[in-house]
Design a protein around this motif. Structure first.
Motif, PDB file in Angstrom:
ATOM      1  N   TRP A 153       0.759  -1.326  -0.132  1.00 54.49           N
ATOM      2  CA  TRP A 153      -0.015  -0.091   0.002  1.00 54.49           C
ATOM      3  C   TRP A 153       1.020   1.412  -0.091  1.00 54.49           C
ATOM      4  N   LYS A 154       2.029   1.076  -0.445  1.00 53.37           N
ATOM      5  CA  LYS A 154       2.890   2.176  -0.404  1.00 53.37           C
ATOM      6  C   LYS A 154       2.471   3.598  -1.475  1.00 53.37           C
ATOM      7  N   GLY A 155       2.186   4.659  -1.063  1.00 53.37           N
ATOM      8  CA  GLY A 155       1.643   5.798  -1.638  1.00 53.37           C
ATOM      9  C   GLY A 155       0.049   5.584  -1.979  1.00 53.37           C
ATOM     10  N   LYS A 156      -0.506   4.877  -1.115  1.00 57.92           N
ATOM     11  CA  LYS A 156      -1.932   4.659  -1.253  1.00 57.92           C
ATOM     12  C   LYS A 156      -2.825   4.992   0.093  1.00 57.92           C
ATOM     13  N   VAL A 157      -2.130   5.270   1.271  1.00 62.32           N
ATOM     14  CA  VAL A 157      -2.831   5.823   2.365  1.00 62.32           C
ATOM     15  C   VAL A 157      -2.840   7.221   2.634  1.00 62.32           C
ATOM     16  N   CYS A 158      -4.027   7.566   3.217  1.00 66.40           N
ATOM     17  CA  CYS A 158      -4.300   9.218   3.598  1.00 66.40           C
ATOM     18  C   CYS A 158      -4.897   9.061   4.908  1.00 66.40           C
ATOM     19  N   THR A 159      -4.344  10.157   5.591  1.00 68.31           N
ATOM     20  CA  THR A 159      -4.835  10.410   7.156  1.00 68.31           C
ATOM     21  C   THR A 159      -4.737  11.939   7.205  1.00 68.31           C
ATOM     22  N   ARG A 160      -5.382  12.531   8.257  1.00 69.58           N
ATOM     23  CA  ARG A 160      -5.471  13.781   8.708  1.00 69.58           C
ATOM     24  C   ARG A 160      -4.071  13.738   9.491  1.00 69.58           C
ATOM     25  N   PRO A 161      -3.656  15.115   9.971  1.00 68.19           N
ATOM     26  CA  PRO A 161      -2.420  15.173  10.710  1.00 68.19           C
ATOM     27  C   PRO A 161      -2.273  14.031  11.807  1.00 68.19           C
ATOM     28  N   GLY A 162      -0.916  13.915  12.163  1.00 65.86           N
ATOM     29  CA  GLY A 162      -0.889  12.695  13.225  1.00 65.86           C
ATOM     30  C   GLY A 162      -1.230  12.972  14.566  1.00 65.86           C
ATOM     31  N   ASP A 163      -0.911  14.370  14.933  1.00 66.84           N
ATOM     32  CA  ASP A 163      -1.082  15.009  16.146  1.00 66.84           C
ATOM     33  C   ASP A 163      -2.594  15.390  16.506  1.00 66.84           C
ATOM     34  N   HIS A 164      -3.427  15.090  15.525  1.00 65.71           N
ATOM     35  CA  HIS A 164      -4.953  15.546  15.907  1.00 65.71           C
ATOM     36  C   HIS A 164      -5.293  14.370  16.991  1.00 65.71           C
ATOM     37  N   VAL A 165      -6.248  14.925  17.776  1.00 68.81           N
ATOM     38  CA  VAL A 165      -6.628  14.015  18.894  1.00 68.81           C
ATOM     39  C   VAL A 165      -7.149  12.812  18.416  1.00 68.81           C
ATOM     40  N   TYR A 166      -7.808  12.364  17.384  1.00 70.11           N
ATOM     41  CA  TYR A 166      -8.356  11.179  16.919  1.00 70.11           C
ATOM     42  C   TYR A 166      -7.258  10.218  16.606  1.00 70.11           C
ATOM     43  N   ASN A 167      -6.130  10.846  16.065  1.00 67.42           N
ATOM     44  CA  ASN A 167      -4.978   9.808  15.676  1.00 67.42           C
ATOM     45  C   ASN A 167      -4.239   9.615  17.072  1.00 67.42           C
ATOM     46  N   ILE A 168      -3.986  10.585  17.855  1.00 68.68           N
ATOM     47  CA  ILE A 168      -3.346  10.222  19.133  1.00 68.68           C
ATOM     48  C   ILE A 168      -4.153   9.365  19.858  1.00 68.68           C
ATOM     49  N   GLY A 169      -5.406   9.382  19.690  1.00 66.83           N
ATOM     50  CA  GLY A 169      -6.271   8.084  20.658  1.00 66.83           C
ATOM     51  C   GLY A 169      -5.724   6.878  20.198  1.00 66.83           C
ATOM     52  N   LEU A 170      -5.709   6.623  18.889  1.00 70.40           N
ATOM     53  CA  LEU A 170      -5.439   5.488  18.479  1.00 70.40           C
ATOM     54  C   LEU A 170      -3.996   4.937  18.697  1.00 70.40           C
ATOM     55  N   ILE A 171      -3.109   5.948  18.497  1.00 69.80           N
ATOM     56  CA  ILE A 171      -1.494   5.837  18.715  1.00 69.80           C
ATOM     57  C   ILE A 171      -1.323   5.452  20.162  1.00 69.80           C
ATOM     58  N   SER A 172      -2.122   6.155  21.080  1.00 68.01           N
ATOM     59  CA  SER A 172      -2.180   5.852  22.402  1.00 68.01           C
ATOM     60  C   SER A 172      -2.507   4.462  22.915  1.00 68.01           C
ATOM     61  N   ALA A 173      -3.524   4.015  22.047  1.00 65.45           N
ATOM     62  CA  ALA A 173      -4.108   2.655  22.492  1.00 65.45           C
ATOM     63  C   ALA A 173      -3.100   1.628  22.135  1.00 65.45           C
ATOM     64  N   MET A 174      -2.393   1.863  20.917  1.00 65.00           N
ATOM     65  CA  MET A 174      -1.363   0.997  20.573  1.00 65.00           C
ATOM     66  C   MET A 174      -0.130   0.894  21.511  1.00 65.00           C
ATOM     67  N   ILE A 175       0.240   2.218  21.855  1.00 74.09           N
ATOM     68  CA  ILE A 175       1.275   1.992  22.813  1.00 74.09           C
ATOM     69  C   ILE A 175       0.985   1.163  24.152  1.00 74.09           C
ATOM     70  N   ALA A 176      -0.490   1.660  24.761  1.00 74.96           N
ATOM     71  CA  ALA A 176      -0.957   0.675  25.875  1.00 74.96           C
ATOM     72  C   ALA A 176      -0.811  -0.518  25.610  1.00 74.96           C
ATOM     73  N   HIS A 177      -1.111  -1.245  24.388  1.00 75.65           N
ATOM     74  CA  HIS A 177      -0.885  -2.822  24.266  1.00 75.65           C
ATOM     75  C   HIS A 177       0.200  -3.325  23.796  1.00 75.65           C
ATOM     76  N   ASP A 178       0.930  -2.569  22.802  1.00 75.18           N
ATOM     77  CA  ASP A 178       2.264  -2.988  22.404  1.00 75.18           C
ATOM     78  C   ASP A 178       3.604  -2.465  22.499  1.00 75.18           C
ATOM     79  N   GLY A 179       3.508  -1.230  23.388  1.00 79.49           N
ATOM     80  CA  GLY A 179       4.633  -0.526  23.654  1.00 79.49           C
ATOM     81  C   GLY A 179       5.022   0.553  22.664  1.00 79.49           C
ATOM     82  N   VAL A 180       6.030   1.220  23.359  1.00 73.44           N
ATOM     83  CA  VAL A 180       6.417   2.668  22.453  1.00 73.44           C
ATOM     84  C   VAL A 180       7.126   2.129  21.170  1.00 73.44           C
ATOM     85  N   GLU A 181       8.129   1.327  21.291  1.00 69.75           N
ATOM     86  CA  GLU A 181       8.710   0.780  20.254  1.00 69.75           C
ATOM     87  C   GLU A 181       8.068   0.254  19.206  1.00 69.75           C
TER      88      GLU A 181
END
Length: 342
Positions: A153-181
């Motif tokens: 899917w290289k060059g085929k994904v679109c998102t709003r800015p990563g620091d928007h709260v909706y994306n921060i929520g998803l990334i935070s959930a990933m950190i909670a489950h999988d860790g920072v790295e």
């Protein structure tokens, strides 16, 4: 004569709201809201019809925490209505809301969607879905958030800015489950697959699918309903289908809209009545119809449209735990320079 219900524009009422709280009648409740008028007014109308308590509302899209801190105990606000776990957490961390104890709220709102000490309560949930092109992404191809980082899917994904709260929520959930790295690796892979520099809102990403700029996008579920009901945007929605992706075996990430009672609340009894009403069957059903969200109260049916999107497994992690990783999520977005694009 002037109607007792006053809908106030945040930009023009600062002076009037700075006055003594005694100016507000005892049969009223005062609300500061990030949620738009058309979304919450039906619930407020029903509340007034049932209780006789009038509602005064300040609508705004930013600065509620700063406003409450500046007003201090002179603030007339009783209840805050907002979206996203990050914004609810900001209210709690700023010490501008108070704990609420209510058997009604505890019964209506699952523990995963309320603060452990009663500082905030979820009202609706919305999933962070993947929208996929009907023409270019066969159904069943994408089942996990991890799939967005596949080189296919290289060059085929679109998102709003990563620091928007909706994306921060998803990334935070990933950190909670999988860790920072592990989350860093995912975020770097997502960035590498972006079709363009992140920008715009969630609807803009689905529009980009219709225009052929990308095949996949991250967006909240309720936008599907909103676009289908907008003649100018219906074609965007019809160009894509929604996927409820799995997050590391835990189900689909969901976020909330929610409420809290302010520290300064001059009408605590009325505020509690409003909060309990908003968690009840009638208001929950209205939320489901008006904004295509998932009712937070178990047993309240989804709207027909939302139900047509199908069932999915919901990540059951307590959102307070997710919110605890928001700073780390923002750090990762900045460290990988996500908003600079591919």
């Amino acid at each position: 004569m002037v109607s007792k219900r006053v809908v106030l524009a945040a930009g023009v009422v600062a002076a009037s709201l700075a006055g003594p709280t005694a100016a507000w009648a005892a049969d009223e409740v005062n609300i500061y809201s990030y949620r738009q008028p058309f979304l919450i007014q039906p619930m407020l109308d029903s509340f007034t019809a049932e209780t006789g308590i009038e509602t005064n509302v300040v609508y705004t899209d930013q600065g509620l925490v700063e406003r409450l801190k500046a007003e201090g105990m002179n603030s007339p606000a009783d209840v805050v209505l907002t979206v996203d776990i990050k914004r609810l957490t900001e209210l709690a961390e700023a010490d501008v809301v108070q704990p609420v104890s209510s058997p009604v709220l505890d019964e209506n709102i699952p523990a995963a969607y309320r603060h452990p000490e009663g500082l905030w309560f979820g009202l609706t949930t919305r999933a962070r879905a993947i929208y996929a092109s009907k023409e270019r992404v066969p159904e069943g191809t994408i089942t996990r958030y991890d799939d967005l980082t596949d080189p296919e899917w290289k060059g085929k994904v679109c998102t709003r800015p990563g620091d928007h709260v909706y994306n921060i929520g998803l990334i935070s959930a990933m950190i909670a489950h999988d860790g920072v790295e592990d989350t860093r690796v995912w975020l770097e892979g997502l960035k590498a697959n972006l079709a363009r520099k992140p920008g715009g809102n969630d609807r803009a990403q689905v529009k980009a699918i219709k225009e052929g700029l990308c095949d996949l996008a991250l967006a909240n579920t309720y936008y599907m309903g909103a676009m289908l009901n907008d003649p100018e945007q219906r074609a965007w929605a019809e160009s894509a289908y929604m996927i409820f992706p799995d997050l590391s075996g835990h189900g689909t990430h969901v976020n909330v809209s929610g409420m809290a009672m302010t520290q300064s609340a001059p009408n605590t009894d009325n505020a509690l009545k409003l909060m309990e009403f908003l968690s009840g069957d009638e208001a929950q059903a209205l939320y489901a119809e008006v904004n295509h969200e998932f009712p937070v109260k178990p047993g309240v049916p989804r709207s027909d449209l939302v139900a047509s999107w199908g069932e999915f497994e919901v990540d059951s992690i307590n959102l307070a735990e997710v919110a605890a990783h928001a700073s780390e999520a923002l750090m990762l977005v900045n460290e990988v320079n996500y908003n600079e694009g591919p």
